[in-house]
Enzyme design. Structure first.
Site, PDB file in Angstrom:
ATOM      1  N   HIS C 191       0.836  -1.190  -0.089  1.00 16.56           N
ATOM      2  CA  HIS C 191       0.085  -0.095   0.020  1.00 16.56           C
ATOM      3  C   HIS C 191       0.917   1.390   0.240  1.00 16.56           C
ATOM      4  O   HIS C 191       1.825   1.482   0.794  1.00 16.56           O
ATOM      5  CB  HIS C 191      -0.985   0.182   1.169  1.00 16.56           C
ATOM      6  CG  HIS C 191      -1.987   1.147   1.210  1.00 16.56           C
ATOM      7  ND1 HIS C 191      -3.022   1.288   0.702  1.00 16.56           N
ATOM      8  CD2 HIS C 191      -1.586   2.543   1.852  1.00 16.56           C
ATOM      9  CE1 HIS C 191      -3.412   2.462   0.882  1.00 16.56           C
ATOM     10  NE2 HIS C 191      -2.780   3.205   1.487  1.00 16.56           N
ATOM     11  N   GLU C 225     -11.169  -7.208   3.979  1.00 15.13           N
ATOM     12  CA  GLU C 225     -11.328  -5.429   4.195  1.00 15.13           C
ATOM     13  C   GLU C 225     -10.274  -4.959   3.767  1.00 15.13           C
ATOM     14  O   GLU C 225      -8.930  -5.073   3.933  1.00 15.13           O
ATOM     15  CB  GLU C 225     -11.115  -5.382   5.774  1.00 15.13           C
ATOM     16  CG  GLU C 225     -11.725  -4.313   6.227  1.00 15.13           C
ATOM     17  CD  GLU C 225     -11.467  -4.153   7.973  1.00 15.13           C
ATOM     18  OE1 GLU C 225     -11.849  -3.159   8.557  1.00 15.13           O
ATOM     19  OE2 GLU C 225     -11.497  -5.498   8.624  1.00 15.13           O
ATOM     20  N   LEU C 226     -10.546  -3.854   2.965  1.00  7.49           N
ATOM     21  CA  LEU C 226      -9.508  -3.328   1.975  1.00  7.49           C
ATOM     22  C   LEU C 226      -8.538  -2.633   2.872  1.00  7.49           C
ATOM     23  O   LEU C 226      -8.417  -1.950   3.835  1.00  7.49           O
ATOM     24  CB  LEU C 226     -10.130  -2.154   1.266  1.00  7.49           C
ATOM     25  CG  LEU C 226      -9.501  -1.231   0.343  1.00  7.49           C
ATOM     26  CD1 LEU C 226      -8.750  -1.891  -0.686  1.00  7.49           C
ATOM     27  CD2 LEU C 226     -10.132  -0.023  -0.074  1.00  7.49           C
ATOM     28  N   ASP C 227      -7.062  -2.763   2.447  1.00  7.42           N
ATOM     29  CA  ASP C 227      -6.087  -2.451   3.178  1.00  7.42           C
ATOM     30  C   ASP C 227      -5.905  -2.555   4.611  1.00  7.42           C
ATOM     31  O   ASP C 227      -5.403  -1.866   5.451  1.00  7.42           O
ATOM     32  CB  ASP C 227      -5.838  -0.819   2.730  1.00  7.42           C
ATOM     33  CG  ASP C 227      -5.563  -0.623   1.264  1.00  7.42           C
ATOM     34  OD1 ASP C 227      -5.127  -1.522   0.654  1.00  7.42           O
ATOM     35  OD2 ASP C 227      -5.900   0.547   0.694  1.00  7.42           O
ATOM     36  N   MET C 228      -6.434  -3.791   5.159  1.00 12.09           N
ATOM     37  CA  MET C 228      -6.611  -3.754   6.331  1.00 12.09           C
ATOM     38  C   MET C 228      -5.778  -5.102   7.097  1.00 12.09           C
ATOM     39  O   MET C 228      -6.049  -5.589   8.130  1.00 12.09           O
ATOM     40  CB  MET C 228      -7.861  -3.871   7.203  1.00 12.09           C
ATOM     41  CG  MET C 228      -8.387  -2.099   7.102  1.00 12.09           C
ATOM     42  SD  MET C 228      -7.241  -1.101   8.258  1.00 12.09           S
ATOM     43  CE  MET C 228      -7.787  -1.533   9.893  1.00 12.09           C
TER      44      MET C 228
END
Lengths: 283, 283, 283, 283
Positions: C191, C225-228
């Site tokens: 990311h 869960e996006l970017d988590m």
């Protein structure tokens, strides 16, 4: 050598550097360091000039008059400060003392170009430390019922003691607008977390739960929005799974010292301009 | 926007900034960024001015004539370079390719403001890499018997191809004065060690034996004294007892890429002045 | 020397290190490196053992049988992997190529202990780069109407090619559960922002507007869960007011390369255990 | 929880981890953390085991007897230390006080797991600081004529006060063999330069003249060769042409604090083994 700093900001236009430098030359000021910055998006111009003022051929007030006249003619904001007129710093503390020691020691070593006017605390605990360094200590108790009164008392004290700016050395209290608005962009806070990631309470515990591999600290000007004023300095250090939240607290102390003292140094030497919620910091 | 860089150096005197900026203003050049430095010991003055030259009210040659006239009047060294007249870079390689890839990729991403004129190697190995990036590849074999001839051939090639400066991307050969003197302070070398600690061969093995806890890389201008030219950039990374000398070689690659490409960027954008064996680098 | 890695996790209990090490000793395995970690909050125990298996006095399957028997007796999770049975990596790319080059070059230099099975892209653009490094290139177009089908095709391709884990080298697409659930904690994403600060799109532009003084990159396992997902590595670099959002993008490339390749190295060498959304990474 | 550290070193052989861990298990010690290292060149084995000793089923002396018996049987060096038997630290200072404050504050915050037995100085200047922190201050004048006597007096004092190890917090004096040999690999010095680059006097001035872009500090065990004992920790910070030698001195203080306190922490927690002039430091 006696030096001074001139800061200019205005919409960008040609020739402004030459015109300003000519004023300095006419007064026999010698430029030692100068930096410009042009904010691309807004076409805004910022300028920092450090000059030797020990051989000025006129009174300082004449130089200021000439800058004022030129600024009214072509339109720019300006301020000038003379290094031999040191800024007066107030340090606000609660019970944690690491940032306090760091500022007092760096001041002692000649790294902070300020006079330390006083230490203000909501607790009596750090009086002995203040005495060890011969700095006046003021205790103004503060709780949820007397915040307004306490902050007004702080403002009164600061004004009486001619305080120019304030360092919250882990003061651990949320200031009221009474105090914040009395010193806009002149109160420096240190947040023990890498903003804007972990706002509010116990950022290291938040960091642990999330499993981050870096933790950070941030110094910023305090404004009415909690932990969201203009950022001045940020530092991170690596952590691993083996760091407990307590270990992170320990690792955080050196970072907090570093970002707070860097912010105090930059403010004291007039190297910061705040523009649209961001800081422009000349070095 | 079309930009240019003006660099000035001279013994320090009052008013020089104003006088130089006035010349730019008279030509309708708009200053975007400017930095000064005063070397305390020698009272020497250095100035870097980046300006927008897209709306000059005169030929570039007129601007240069005016700078020349002023320099003769009050005495300063000066050079001006226009960003749209890109410098031509030659990359010298041997068999290691990491610095070569790094420069070619950063050029591709628009990070290096140069034209890559050619790649020169003493081996044929990296021809396919040059072709992959569409850069001319020249192979001039070099051994202990033909150093002079090989370096003279390099100089001839560089002059024919209008090369402005050279990056030794792990060339692994000691240049003769023939080549060094043809490009004084224009040949950038990367040393895989933290100068001046470990000079000469196998610095990582020296570092291992010594048990250091940091290793480093250094980029510098090549001069006749091995690994002792003016330093441009340095980086270190931590190591532990668990790093073998081979591990350090691995860790070194990223550092070597970084210090070499930073040096190429700084040189390409005319941000470096060499003074008494040290570099003054504006940023 | 031929080496292997044994990883153990279980509720903490006395004697487990001795019991496990005795099994290795009985098989004539020589421990080269071992690390333990005890998660204080949960009293959970984690163990990493790297051992020389070149002089085992029995089949690898016997060693595994003994570990299995012991684990059933006293209760622990375990896995063993042999370095000579290299993991097969798939690299997913879109159009940005810097992370791709970085992985391909580090693999070439022997820094990544994997076989690169294939490159998969939703665009044809990077085929020439794949060919330059002799890696098979697969193009599976992907748009908002065929995400499910495209990800199922990816899963099919990966299984056919015996892919063990996946690096999203700036793939720039949000994966569907179809793909994520087929490789739980085996898909590594990078990311281009310092999580959890700036999630989602254009983190560098978010960073610019906020006026941060550091920017960062994060590698993590992809989950729904996006970017988590669990964070593997994070790096920051300092920026100033003078960095435009575009400058930050440039500064970000080296960080992205670093955190992604570090994550691939750690996963490839079996040094990661995921526990409650956090990574425990032995080094 | 009460913990202890066991350190082992010996020529590498199979099964040693299991055998040692079995002794601990037999005594009902629970391993919390363990690390091994194998020095490739010499086939030497090093092991660090941190264990919970609060539920030992026998006297500590029994555990030690069993370790001794095993060591005589299979041949290894060993030492065990119990965290509740804190090491006693002597701090040696001259007139500079930054490292002294740093150690005293970190001790106050619980970061240094030692008892501070005393402060010893060749000057009376820092007595007030010692008193502020309630630490005994001893003044032993030292000049070129009485070095031997002064160092013998220091040894006598340390032995009387049961000092286990020593931190030279910018003591600025070269110790005689009398003192060094009384505490081999137990006297930690901080060198205000990045060893081995700049040895001896005024390293920052050496760094300035050379035009380095990084400066560093090093902590190491003192031995008879000036500034050449086993390195424990090193840090660097970037500098530019704009840093005077005095600026470097300022920048150096934080580094000196950091490398010295890290070394004291590592020594105090028994994480260091010295082998052939290098340190193996478990973390």
């Amino acid at each position: 050598m006696s030096t001074a700093v001139l800061k200019i900001s205005c919409p960008d236009r040609k020739g402004i550097v030459a015109e300003v430098c000519q004023i300095l030359a006419d007064c026999s000021a010698n430029i030692i360091d100068a930096q410009q910055h042009r904010e691309e998006l807004d076409e805004q111009f910022f300028m920092y000039v450090k000059f030797d003022c020990s051989e000025l051929n006129c009174d300082r007030s004449i130089l200021e008059t000439r800058l004022k006249a030129k600024s009214e003619l072509i339109g720019f904001n300006w301020s000038v400060s003379f290094k031999d007129e040191k800024k007066r710093l107030a340090i606000m503390v609660s019970k944690y003392d690491h940032c306090l020691y760091d500022l007092l020691l760096k001041h002692k070593y000649g790294e902070l170009d300020v006079d330390i006017a006083l230490i203000l605390s909501n607790h009596p605990d750090l009086k002995a430390t203040a005495e060890h360094f011969n700095v006046p200590y003021h205790h103004i108790p503060r709780n949820k019922d007397n915040r307004e009164e306490a902050d007004q008392a702080a403002v009164d004290l600061f004004q009486k003691e001619k305080v120019d700016f304030v360092a919250m050395a882990r003061y651990m209290q949320i200031l009221t607008p009474t105090l914040i608005n009395a010193y806009p962009n002149k109160i420096i806070n240190v947040h023990h977390g890498f903003l804007p990631a972990f706002k509010g309470a116990k950022p290291y515990h938040q960091a642990y739960t999330k499993g981050v591999k870096l933790i950070g600290s941030t110094s910023h000007y305090a404004n009415e929005e909690l932990d969201m004023g203009p950022i001045i300095d940020q530092v991170t250090v690596p952590v691993t799974h083996a760091h407990s939240a307590e270990d992170m607290v320990r690792a955080g102390r050196d970072m907090e010292n570093s970002v707070l003292s860097n912010a105090v140094k930059a403010h004291a030497s007039d190297r910061i301009i705040v523009y649209k919620g961001r800081t422009i910091i000349f070095d």
